[in-house]
Design a protein around this motif. Structure first.
Motif, PDB file in Angstrom:
ATOM      1  N   GLU A   1      18.250  35.081  10.703  1.00 56.88           N
ATOM      2  CA  GLU A   1      18.689  35.796  11.900  1.00 56.88           C
ATOM      3  C   GLU A   1      18.038  35.246  13.167  1.00 56.88           C
ATOM      4  O   GLU A   1      18.540  35.469  14.256  1.00 56.88           O
ATOM      5  N   LYS A   2      16.927  34.557  13.003  1.00 57.68           N
ATOM      6  CA  LYS A   2      16.201  34.028  14.161  1.00 57.68           C
ATOM      7  C   LYS A   2      16.564  32.558  14.370  1.00 57.68           C
ATOM      8  O   LYS A   2      16.592  31.777  13.433  1.00 57.68           O
ATOM      9  N   ASP A   3      16.832  32.209  15.612  1.00 58.35           N
ATOM     10  CA  ASP A   3      16.985  30.813  15.995  1.00 58.35           C
ATOM     11  C   ASP A   3      16.200  30.631  17.280  1.00 58.35           C
ATOM     12  O   ASP A   3      16.241  31.478  18.174  1.00 58.35           O
ATOM     13  N   PHE A   4      15.459  29.583  17.359  1.00 63.44           N
ATOM     14  CA  PHE A   4      14.586  29.370  18.508  1.00 63.44           C
ATOM     15  C   PHE A   4      14.337  27.878  18.670  1.00 63.44           C
ATOM     16  O   PHE A   4      14.609  27.084  17.766  1.00 63.44           O
ATOM     17  N   ASP A   5      13.835  27.518  19.840  1.00 63.05           N
ATOM     18  CA  ASP A   5      13.513  26.125  20.117  1.00 63.05           C
ATOM     19  C   ASP A   5      12.209  25.734  19.443  1.00 63.05           C
ATOM     20  O   ASP A   5      11.263  26.533  19.394  1.00 63.05           O
ATOM     21  N   ILE A   6      12.193  24.500  18.950  1.00 66.87           N
ATOM     22  CA  ILE A   6      10.983  23.921  18.376  1.00 66.87           C
ATOM     23  C   ILE A   6      10.756  22.571  19.047  1.00 66.87           C
ATOM     24  O   ILE A   6      11.650  21.725  19.060  1.00 66.87           O
ATOM     25  N   ARG A   7       9.577  22.395  19.598  1.00 61.05           N
ATOM     26  CA  ARG A   7       9.197  21.092  20.161  1.00 61.05           C
ATOM     27  C   ARG A   7       8.555  20.284  19.039  1.00 61.05           C
ATOM     28  O   ARG A   7       7.596  20.729  18.410  1.00 61.05           O
ATOM     29  N   VAL A   8       9.088  19.110  18.793  1.00 61.83           N
ATOM     30  CA  VAL A   8       8.587  18.225  17.754  1.00 61.83           C
ATOM     31  C   VAL A   8       7.406  17.447  18.329  1.00 61.83           C
ATOM     32  O   VAL A   8       7.525  16.819  19.381  1.00 61.83           O
ATOM     33  N   VAL A   9       6.266  17.519  17.652  1.00 64.04           N
ATOM     34  CA  VAL A   9       5.074  16.834  18.126  1.00 64.04           C
ATOM     35  C   VAL A   9       4.468  15.972  17.029  1.00 64.04           C
ATOM     36  O   VAL A   9       4.622  16.257  15.847  1.00 64.04           O
ATOM     37  N   ALA A  10       3.797  14.927  17.450  1.00 59.44           N
ATOM     38  CA  ALA A  10       2.967  14.124  16.563  1.00 59.44           C
ATOM     39  C   ALA A  10       1.539  14.409  16.998  1.00 59.44           C
ATOM     40  O   ALA A  10       1.046  13.839  17.959  1.00 59.44           O
TER      41      ALA A  10
END
Length: 120
Positions: free
Chosen positions: A22-31
């Motif tokens: 039910e949840k959708d959100f932004d994810i910042r991809v980091v190294a």
């Protein structure tokens, strides 16, 4: 299988959110340092301080994951897209290469999770 009670709690929070359809959100991809690292007792000021090779290990895991999925470090993606991309592009046995050196790999739970994700 966590490093501390606070780390286990943080990982549980992250996994719960990712598994919540039910949840959708932004994810910042980091190294590098990410949300899970915030509760890790080995988090130094700028580097993972678990042992001399810890930071290189973490950065390698991040880079191999980003490369395997064809993502851009610093890019922002919807959780739903990343979950679908992972289901499409990652086979359980891919983790032997992507996650080489991870102490959790031997337990098989991540491979089971990928298999379950691919099954829908």
């Amino acid at each position: 299988m966590g490093y501390s009670e606070s780390f286990v709690e943080k990982m549980n929070e992250i996994v719960t959110d990712i598994r919540d359809g039910e949840k959708d959100f932004d994810i910042r991809v980091v190294a590098g340092f990410d949300e899970a690292c915030s509760a890790c007792p080995h988090k130094g000021e700028t580097l993972c301080s678990g042992n001399v090779k810890s930071n290189d290990k973490v950065m390698g895991l991040d880079r191999r994951t980003i490369d395997h999925l064809g993502l851009k470090a610093g890019g922002v993606y919807k959780k739903s897209y990343l979950v679908a991309l992972t289901a499409e592009k990652v086979e359980p046995d891919d983790l032997d290469q992507i996650c080489a050196g991870c102490s959790w790999l031997e337990y098989g739970v991540c491979k089971e999770g990928i298999a379950s994700l691919r099954e829908g």
